[in-house]
Design a protein around this motif. Structure first.
Motif, PDB file in Angstrom:
ATOM      1  N   PHE A 300      33.331   1.560  11.683  1.00 13.34           N
ATOM      2  CA  PHE A 300      32.377   0.744  10.921  1.00 13.34           C
ATOM      3  C   PHE A 300      31.914   1.488   9.667  1.00 13.34           C
ATOM      4  O   PHE A 300      31.868   0.919   8.573  1.00 13.34           O
ATOM      5  CB  PHE A 300      31.177   0.387  11.799  1.00 13.34           C
ATOM      6  CG  PHE A 300      30.122  -0.413  11.090  1.00 13.34           C
ATOM      7  CD1 PHE A 300      30.242  -1.786  10.946  1.00 13.34           C
ATOM      8  CD2 PHE A 300      29.000   0.216  10.549  1.00 13.34           C
ATOM      9  CE1 PHE A 300      29.266  -2.526  10.280  1.00 13.34           C
ATOM     10  CE2 PHE A 300      28.024  -0.510   9.893  1.00 13.34           C
ATOM     11  CZ  PHE A 300      28.161  -1.896   9.755  1.00 13.34           C
ATOM     12  N   GLU A 303      34.281   1.474   6.647  1.00 13.86           N
ATOM     13  CA  GLU A 303      34.470   0.228   5.900  1.00 13.86           C
ATOM     14  C   GLU A 303      33.324   0.021   4.910  1.00 13.86           C
ATOM     15  O   GLU A 303      32.154   0.161   5.274  1.00 13.86           O
ATOM     16  CB  GLU A 303      34.537  -0.970   6.859  1.00 13.86           C
ATOM     17  CG  GLU A 303      35.699  -0.932   7.835  1.00 13.86           C
ATOM     18  CD  GLU A 303      37.021  -1.192   7.159  1.00 13.86           C
ATOM     19  OE1 GLU A 303      37.032  -1.602   5.979  1.00 13.86           O
ATOM     20  OE2 GLU A 303      38.065  -0.994   7.820  1.00 13.86           O
ATOM     21  N   ALA A 304      33.653  -0.317   3.661  1.00 15.88           N
ATOM     22  CA  ALA A 304      32.626  -0.494   2.631  1.00 15.88           C
ATOM     23  C   ALA A 304      32.245  -1.954   2.432  1.00 15.88           C
ATOM     24  O   ALA A 304      31.138  -2.256   1.975  1.00 15.88           O
ATOM     25  CB  ALA A 304      33.126   0.090   1.307  1.00 15.88           C
ATOM     26  N   ASN A 305      33.142  -2.890   2.748  1.00 13.07           N
ATOM     27  CA  ASN A 305      32.928  -4.300   2.434  1.00 13.07           C
ATOM     28  C   ASN A 305      32.290  -5.034   3.611  1.00 13.07           C
ATOM     29  O   ASN A 305      32.875  -5.107   4.693  1.00 13.07           O
ATOM     30  CB  ASN A 305      34.268  -4.952   2.080  1.00 13.07           C
ATOM     31  CG  ASN A 305      34.119  -6.424   1.763  1.00 13.07           C
ATOM     32  OD1 ASN A 305      33.182  -6.816   1.076  1.00 13.07           O
ATOM     33  ND2 ASN A 305      35.033  -7.235   2.268  1.00 13.07           N
ATOM     34  N   GLN A 306      31.083  -5.582   3.407  1.00 13.67           N
ATOM     35  CA  GLN A 306      30.447  -6.353   4.475  1.00 13.67           C
ATOM     36  C   GLN A 306      30.911  -7.801   4.396  1.00 13.67           C
ATOM     37  O   GLN A 306      30.786  -8.467   3.367  1.00 13.67           O
ATOM     38  CB  GLN A 306      28.922  -6.290   4.386  1.00 13.67           C
ATOM     39  CG  GLN A 306      28.247  -7.106   5.491  1.00 13.67           C
ATOM     40  CD  GLN A 306      26.887  -6.586   5.877  1.00 13.67           C
ATOM     41  OE1 GLN A 306      26.642  -5.381   5.851  1.00 13.67           O
ATOM     42  NE2 GLN A 306      25.990  -7.490   6.261  1.00 13.67           N
ATOM     43  N   THR A 309      27.519 -11.540   9.030  1.00 12.06           N
ATOM     44  CA  THR A 309      26.926 -11.149  10.303  1.00 12.06           C
ATOM     45  C   THR A 309      27.419 -12.079  11.394  1.00 12.06           C
ATOM     46  O   THR A 309      27.748 -13.247  11.145  1.00 12.06           O
ATOM     47  CB  THR A 309      25.386 -11.194  10.255  1.00 12.06           C
ATOM     48  OG1 THR A 309      24.970 -12.539   9.977  1.00 12.06           O
ATOM     49  CG2 THR A 309      24.850 -10.260   9.193  1.00 12.06           C
ATOM     50  N   PRO A 314      25.730  -7.004  11.637  1.00  9.86           N
ATOM     51  CA  PRO A 314      26.590  -6.877  10.459  1.00  9.86           C
ATOM     52  C   PRO A 314      28.046  -6.603  10.834  1.00  9.86           C
ATOM     53  O   PRO A 314      28.331  -5.883  11.800  1.00  9.86           O
ATOM     54  CB  PRO A 314      25.982  -5.686   9.698  1.00  9.86           C
ATOM     55  CG  PRO A 314      24.570  -5.611  10.179  1.00  9.86           C
ATOM     56  CD  PRO A 314      24.602  -6.056  11.614  1.00  9.86           C
ATOM     57  N   ARG A 316      31.749  -5.428   8.979  1.00  8.75           N
ATOM     58  CA  ARG A 316      32.442  -4.916   7.804  1.00  8.75           C
ATOM     59  C   ARG A 316      33.954  -4.974   8.024  1.00  8.75           C
ATOM     60  O   ARG A 316      34.424  -4.848   9.154  1.00  8.75           O
ATOM     61  CB  ARG A 316      32.042  -3.467   7.524  1.00  8.75           C
ATOM     62  CG  ARG A 316      30.592  -3.255   7.125  1.00  8.75           C
ATOM     63  CD  ARG A 316      30.318  -1.781   6.913  1.00  8.75           C
ATOM     64  NE  ARG A 316      28.927  -1.515   6.558  1.00  8.75           N
ATOM     65  CZ  ARG A 316      28.423  -0.291   6.424  1.00  8.75           C
ATOM     66  NH1 ARG A 316      29.213   0.769   6.607  1.00  8.75           N
ATOM     67  NH2 ARG A 316      27.150  -0.127   6.102  1.00  8.75           N
ATOM     68  N   ARG A 318      38.095  -6.032   5.954  1.00  9.68           N
ATOM     69  CA  ARG A 318      38.834  -6.552   4.804  1.00  9.68           C
ATOM     70  C   ARG A 318      40.121  -7.199   5.288  1.00  9.68           C
ATOM     71  O   ARG A 318      40.575  -6.979   6.403  1.00  9.68           O
ATOM     72  CB  ARG A 318      39.173  -5.412   3.833  1.00  9.68           C
ATOM     73  CG  ARG A 318      40.190  -4.454   4.388  1.00  9.68           C
ATOM     74  CD  ARG A 318      39.979  -3.035   3.872  1.00  9.68           C
ATOM     75  NE  ARG A 318      40.929  -2.132   4.497  1.00  9.68           N
ATOM     76  CZ  ARG A 318      40.829  -1.708   5.750  1.00  9.68           C
ATOM     77  NH1 ARG A 318      39.846  -2.135   6.516  1.00  9.68           N
ATOM     78  NH2 ARG A 318      41.725  -0.880   6.252  1.00  9.68           N
ATOM     79  N   GLY A 335      37.987  -6.534  11.157  1.00  5.38           N
ATOM     80  CA  GLY A 335      36.554  -6.332  10.988  1.00  5.38           C
ATOM     81  C   GLY A 335      35.971  -5.506  12.115  1.00  5.38           C
ATOM     82  O   GLY A 335      36.476  -5.531  13.251  1.00  5.38           O
ATOM     83  N   GLN A 338      28.776  -3.647  13.700  1.00  2.00           N
ATOM     84  CA  GLN A 338      27.904  -2.478  13.756  1.00  2.00           C
ATOM     85  C   GLN A 338      27.511  -2.162  15.198  1.00  2.00           C
ATOM     86  O   GLN A 338      27.281  -0.991  15.543  1.00  2.00           O
ATOM     87  CB  GLN A 338      26.652  -2.713  12.918  1.00  2.00           C
ATOM     88  CG  GLN A 338      25.764  -1.484  12.767  1.00  2.00           C
ATOM     89  CD  GLN A 338      24.594  -1.736  11.849  1.00  2.00           C
ATOM     90  OE1 GLN A 338      23.986  -2.805  11.884  1.00  2.00           O
ATOM     91  NE2 GLN A 338      24.274  -0.763  11.007  1.00  2.00           N
TER      92      GLN A 338
END
Length: 391
Positions: A300, A303-306, A309, A314, A316, A318, A335, A338
């Motif tokens: 988690f 990964e930068a891209n959220q 939810t 949340p 994250r 791609r 994905g 969290q």
């Protein structure tokens, strides 16, 4: 959601002083079972993270490589194979594809046949377990692939796959010599581990698509509640009988794609200090849980891209290209949540029973989410993906 054609066998084992001595297998059912490409990707990707030895770029590459050969569409169509590409590949790549497919199909079969699910029972890889299950399973000799924690007890699953070039995808009549040899070794492994429950799936990849032979032991209490509602019961098949040779304990035989294929340990008790049998296995499985959570937390954080939810948690990740050969045919969303959010039993069953063409092929196991889509259309929104997960 695609399908594969399954042939289900029940087999009995006669035991003597040397352990398992004879096997009789009888075909009991045939028919299509649903297989999710997203679930297949999920099983393999999760195993990578738990080993702690690969990063997300390696995981993504393995996903893309698998989906370069195994093809699925929306709706009820059969899972298919790009045989031309597979036959042009190196032998070790063919083995990678067949083993990954075998693991995914085996888990799909377990959901259909004995009502296993990620919601009601855990799933562990024997590639991860040995260090965590010290004193429970032998670390040399024959070793199955996955360990399913069913309500009736832990069950070991063995997945095998082979390329088949014959027009008839299932070998006619009795099982093959390779299947017999593997059943022999698994029978001996079971006896050496206190009659541990197990089953075997054997995937065939060919121009007819993906087919699977599934072998279920008659004596296993964990597999007594067999469900064949999606399959046609067959009762007129002649049994397949063979004798099991005594294990050769004098040497180990290293086989490509087969771990070590000879039992070399003395009979191995499933024990932990003060605990034996199923209790030992289940306690050891629970020890893997914290390591799995740590691995998913690391994933988690990488990964930068959220994406959005899911039930307030949340997510994250791609989209990645689903093929490395030629023009892309699939895209895969990977994905990571969290924190854990589990689907309830009703939501899991909807995923299996609803095979209509407008459904997304999406799968959530704890904190790892995967969605596979064909490239000929717009990407689904996050709202649609989360709605599909809820049935």
């Amino acid at each position: 959601m695609s399908t594969v054609h399954a042939r289900v066998w029940r087999f009995t084992i006669q035991k003597g002083k040397a352990g398992a001595e004879a096997v009789e297998a009888r075909e009991i059912a045939q028919g299509p079972i649903p297989v999710s490409l997203a679930a297949m990707v999920n099983v393999n990707a999760l195993a990578c993270d738990l080993r702690k030895t690969v990063d997300k770029s390696v995981r993504d590459h393995e996903i893309s490589l698998l989906l370069s050969y195994i093809l699925g569409g929306q709706g009820k169509g059969p899972l298919s194979v790009d045989c031309s590409a597979l036959d042009s590949s190196a032998l070790h790549i063919q083995r990678f594809v067949s083993e990954c497919t075998g693991l995914g199909v085996m888990s799909a079969a377990s959901e259909v046949l004995f009502d296993w699910s990620h919601t009601t029972g855990g799933l562990s890889s024997f590639d991860v377990l040995p260090g965590k299950l010290g004193g429970v399973f032998a670390q040399t000799g024959v070793r199955p692939d996955l360990l399913y924690d069913l309500a009736a007890g832990p069950v070991a699953g063995e997945a095998r796959g082979r390329r088949r070039r014959a027009k008839q995808m299932f070998p006619a009549g009795k099982g093959t010599t390779d299947q017999r040899k593997r059943l022999e070794k698994l029978a001996q492994w079971s006896v050496a581990h206190g009659d541990h429950a197990y089953f075997m799936s054997w995937v065939w990849l060919g121009p007819g698509g993906v087919y699977v032979d599934i072998f279920l032991p008659e004596q296993s209490a964990a597999l007594k509640g067999l469900k064949t509602g999606l399959l046609k019961v067959t009762t007129d098949q002649k049994p397949w009988q063979f004798h099991v040779p005594r294990p050769d304990r004098r040497r180990e035989v290293n086989m490509i794609f087969d771990d070590v294929d000879a039992i070399t340990d003395d009979d191995h008790e499933m024990t932990l200090p003060g605990i034996t049998g199923q209790g030992a296995v289940r306690q050891a499985i629970r020890k893997v849980g914290p390591a799995a959570e740590e691995a998913m937390s690391r994933a988690f954080n990488r990964e930068a891209n959220q994406l959005g939810t899911f039930r307030g948690v949340p997510v994250r990740g791609r989209w990645i290209r689903g093929d490395v050969l030629g023009e892309a045919r699939h895209e895969v969303l990977v994905g990571v949540l969290q924190g854990p959010v589990e689907l309830n039993r009703h939501e899991q069953r909807k995923r299996l029973t609803n095979l209509t063409g407008d459904r997304l092929d999406t799968f959530l196991d704890g904190r790892l989410l995967t969605t596979v889509r064909t490239i000929d259309g717009p990407r689904p929104s996050w709202d649609r993906i989360s709605a599909e997960l809820l049935g």
